[in-house]
Design a protein around this motif. Structure first.
Motif, PDB file in Angstrom:
ATOM      1  N   GLY A  35       0.790  -1.231   0.000  1.00 24.43           N
ATOM      2  CA  GLY A  35       0.000   0.000   0.000  1.00 24.43           C
ATOM      3  C   GLY A  35       0.819   1.278   0.000  1.00 24.43           C
ATOM      4  O   GLY A  35       0.272   2.364   0.092  1.00 24.43           O
ATOM      5  N   SER A  36       2.132   1.162  -0.108  1.00 27.26           N
ATOM      6  CA  SER A  36       2.996   2.345  -0.053  1.00 27.26           C
ATOM      7  C   SER A  36       3.324   2.911  -1.431  1.00 27.26           C
ATOM      8  O   SER A  36       4.038   3.899  -1.529  1.00 27.26           O
ATOM      9  CB  SER A  36       4.309   2.008   0.661  1.00 27.26           C
ATOM     10  N   ASN A  37       2.843   2.282  -2.484  1.00 32.18           N
ATOM     11  CA  ASN A  37       3.160   2.687  -3.864  1.00 32.18           C
ATOM     12  C   ASN A  37       4.638   2.567  -4.183  1.00 32.18           C
ATOM     13  O   ASN A  37       5.166   3.324  -4.996  1.00 32.18           O
ATOM     14  CB  ASN A  37       2.665   4.106  -4.172  1.00 32.18           C
ATOM     15  N   LEU A  38       5.310   1.624  -3.538  1.00 32.98           N
ATOM     16  CA  LEU A  38       6.713   1.351  -3.824  1.00 32.98           C
ATOM     17  C   LEU A  38       6.837  -0.004  -4.494  1.00 32.98           C
ATOM     18  O   LEU A  38       6.077  -0.926  -4.197  1.00 32.98           O
ATOM     19  CB  LEU A  38       7.539   1.350  -2.534  1.00 32.98           C
ATOM     20  N   SER A  39       7.808  -0.122  -5.380  1.00 35.31           N
ATOM     21  CA  SER A  39       8.110  -1.394  -6.029  1.00 35.31           C
ATOM     22  C   SER A  39       9.342  -1.990  -5.377  1.00 35.31           C
ATOM     23  O   SER A  39      10.323  -1.292  -5.132  1.00 35.31           O
ATOM     24  CB  SER A  39       8.400  -1.182  -7.517  1.00 35.31           C
ATOM     25  N   VAL A  40       9.284  -3.284  -5.099  1.00 34.10           N
ATOM     26  CA  VAL A  40      10.422  -4.011  -4.537  1.00 34.10           C
ATOM     27  C   VAL A  40      10.851  -5.021  -5.583  1.00 34.10           C
ATOM     28  O   VAL A  40      10.096  -5.918  -5.939  1.00 34.10           O
ATOM     29  CB  VAL A  40      10.043  -4.728  -3.228  1.00 34.10           C
ATOM     30  N   VAL A  41      12.063  -4.832  -6.109  1.00 34.89           N
ATOM     31  CA  VAL A  41      12.550  -5.715  -7.171  1.00 34.89           C
ATOM     32  C   VAL A  41      13.971  -6.180  -6.857  1.00 34.89           C
ATOM     33  O   VAL A  41      14.753  -5.445  -6.267  1.00 34.89           O
ATOM     34  CB  VAL A  41      12.522  -5.018  -8.556  1.00 34.89           C
ATOM     35  N   PRO A  42      14.296  -7.417  -7.241  1.00 39.74           N
ATOM     36  CA  PRO A  42      15.670  -7.878  -7.045  1.00 39.74           C
ATOM     37  C   PRO A  42      16.625  -7.090  -7.941  1.00 39.74           C
ATOM     38  O   PRO A  42      16.228  -6.566  -8.978  1.00 39.74           O
ATOM     39  CB  PRO A  42      15.638  -9.345  -7.455  1.00 39.74           C
ATOM     40  N   THR A  43      17.859  -7.008  -7.524  1.00 41.96           N
ATOM     41  CA  THR A  43      18.874  -6.346  -8.327  1.00 41.96           C
ATOM     42  C   THR A  43      20.038  -7.315  -8.531  1.00 41.96           C
ATOM     43  O   THR A  43      20.328  -8.116  -7.649  1.00 41.96           O
ATOM     44  CB  THR A  43      19.363  -5.037  -7.668  1.00 41.96           C
ATOM     45  N   GLU A  44      20.653  -7.246  -9.674  1.00 37.83           N
ATOM     46  CA  GLU A  44      21.780  -8.129  -9.950  1.00 37.83           C
ATOM     47  C   GLU A  44      23.102  -7.512  -9.506  1.00 37.83           C
ATOM     48  O   GLU A  44      24.128  -8.158  -9.541  1.00 37.83           O
ATOM     49  CB  GLU A  44      21.808  -8.479 -11.435  1.00 37.83           C
ATOM     50  N   TYR A  45      23.063  -6.273  -9.088  1.00 39.02           N
ATOM     51  CA  TYR A  45      24.249  -5.602  -8.582  1.00 39.02           C
ATOM     52  C   TYR A  45      24.488  -6.096  -7.161  1.00 39.02           C
ATOM     53  O   TYR A  45      23.645  -5.920  -6.303  1.00 39.02           O
ATOM     54  CB  TYR A  45      23.998  -4.096  -8.612  1.00 39.02           C
ATOM     55  N   GLN A  46      25.605  -6.760  -6.891  1.00 33.35           N
ATOM     56  CA  GLN A  46      25.761  -7.459  -5.631  1.00 33.35           C
ATOM     57  C   GLN A  46      26.955  -7.018  -4.787  1.00 33.35           C
ATOM     58  O   GLN A  46      27.526  -7.816  -4.056  1.00 33.35           O
ATOM     59  CB  GLN A  46      25.834  -8.962  -5.891  1.00 33.35           C
ATOM     60  N   ALA A  47      27.317  -5.761  -4.859  1.00 34.53           N
ATOM     61  CA  ALA A  47      28.462  -5.303  -4.068  1.00 34.53           C
ATOM     62  C   ALA A  47      28.223  -5.455  -2.568  1.00 34.53           C
ATOM     63  O   ALA A  47      29.154  -5.620  -1.799  1.00 34.53           O
ATOM     64  CB  ALA A  47      28.783  -3.852  -4.397  1.00 34.53           C
ATOM     65  N   GLY A  48      26.970  -5.421  -2.136  1.00 31.61           N
ATOM     66  CA  GLY A  48      26.655  -5.533  -0.712  1.00 31.61           C
ATOM     67  C   GLY A  48      26.146  -6.892  -0.299  1.00 31.61           C
ATOM     68  O   GLY A  48      25.734  -7.077   0.832  1.00 31.61           O
ATOM     69  N   GLY A  49      26.143  -7.847  -1.204  1.00 26.34           N
ATOM     70  CA  GLY A  49      25.658  -9.180  -0.881  1.00 26.34           C
ATOM     71  C   GLY A  49      24.643  -9.651  -1.907  1.00 26.34           C
ATOM     72  O   GLY A  49      24.107  -8.859  -2.678  1.00 26.34           O
ATOM     73  N   ASP A  50      24.368 -10.951  -1.892  1.00 23.92           N
ATOM     74  CA  ASP A  50      23.475 -11.496  -2.909  1.00 23.92           C
ATOM     75  C   ASP A  50      21.996 -11.397  -2.546  1.00 23.92           C
ATOM     76  O   ASP A  50      21.144 -11.911  -3.252  1.00 23.92           O
ATOM     77  CB  ASP A  50      23.837 -12.947  -3.225  1.00 23.92           C
ATOM     78  N   ASP A  51      21.680 -10.721  -1.459  1.00 25.17           N
ATOM     79  CA  ASP A  51      20.288 -10.567  -1.046  1.00 25.17           C
ATOM     80  C   ASP A  51      19.746  -9.157  -1.303  1.00 25.17           C
ATOM     81  O   ASP A  51      18.715  -8.778  -0.770  1.00 25.17           O
ATOM     82  CB  ASP A  51      20.153 -10.894   0.442  1.00 25.17           C
ATOM     83  N   GLN A  52      20.428  -8.388  -2.126  1.00 21.45           N
ATOM     84  CA  GLN A  52      20.045  -6.998  -2.350  1.00 21.45           C
ATOM     85  C   GLN A  52      18.714  -6.875  -3.079  1.00 21.45           C
ATOM     86  O   GLN A  52      18.404  -7.643  -3.980  1.00 21.45           O
ATOM     87  CB  GLN A  52      21.111  -6.284  -3.176  1.00 21.45           C
ATOM     88  N   LEU A  53      17.955  -5.852  -2.659  1.00 22.56           N
ATOM     89  CA  LEU A  53      16.699  -5.506  -3.308  1.00 22.56           C
ATOM     90  C   LEU A  53      16.714  -4.020  -3.620  1.00 22.56           C
ATOM     91  O   LEU A  53      17.330  -3.224  -2.905  1.00 22.56           O
ATOM     92  CB  LEU A  53      15.508  -5.813  -2.393  1.00 22.56           C
ATOM     93  N   ASN A  54      16.021  -3.644  -4.668  1.00 26.17           N
ATOM     94  CA  ASN A  54      15.874  -2.254  -5.057  1.00 26.17           C
ATOM     95  C   ASN A  54      14.441  -1.849  -4.737  1.00 26.17           C
ATOM     96  O   ASN A  54      13.501  -2.453  -5.239  1.00 26.17           O
ATOM     97  CB  ASN A  54      16.168  -2.129  -6.557  1.00 26.17           C
ATOM     98  N   VAL A  55      14.272  -0.848  -3.899  1.00 27.16           N
ATOM     99  CA  VAL A  55      12.942  -0.343  -3.544  1.00 27.16           C
ATOM    100  C   VAL A  55      12.821   1.032  -4.177  1.00 27.16           C
ATOM    101  O   VAL A  55      13.618   1.931  -3.901  1.00 27.16           O
ATOM    102  CB  VAL A  55      12.760  -0.271  -2.013  1.00 27.16           C
TER     103      VAL A  55
END
Length: 110
Positions: A35-55
């Motif tokens: 309900g926040s009008n935000l998109s949560v998508v995985p990112t392939e950029y992994q400098a901070g770890g393989d669990d990164q998400l782009n919000v």
């Protein structure tokens, strides 16, 4: 590595957009941001770890979701803090640009 980015609007009539890259481990961001009008998508950029998400979403929605209270930080803020902690703790190609004093303040170390 950028962790919080504000994008320049293409015209004066456009709403500013932003995104924050966060750690996904241990968080249910899709549920918490419902309900926040935000998109949560995985990112392939992994400098901070393989669990990164782009919000991503409007600047107002992203900053609102990052906000919290001293005794009750937001889930998105905690996820951003977790990613930032990993970036500061580990040697990355961006280490020379890290300001450890600023990071310590943002991460609540003092």
């Amino acid at each position: 590595m950028e962790t919080f980015v504000v994008l320049k609007p293409e015209s004066d009539d456009d709403v500013p957009h932003a995104f924050v890259i966060v750690s996904g481990n241990g968080f249910n961001l899709e549920k918490d941001l419902e309900g926040s009008n935000l998109s949560v998508v995985p990112t392939e950029y992994q400098a901070g770890g393989d669990d990164q998400l782009n919000v991503e979403g409007s600047l107002a929605a992203v900053t609102c979701a990052l906000g919290g209270y001293p005794d009750h930080p937001s889930t998105l803020g905690l996820a951003a803090r977790k990613l930032s902690t990993e970036l500061i703790k580990h040697k990355t190609t961006y280490s020379r640009y890290h300001n450890r004093d600023l990071a310590s303040r943002v991460l609540g170390r003092y």
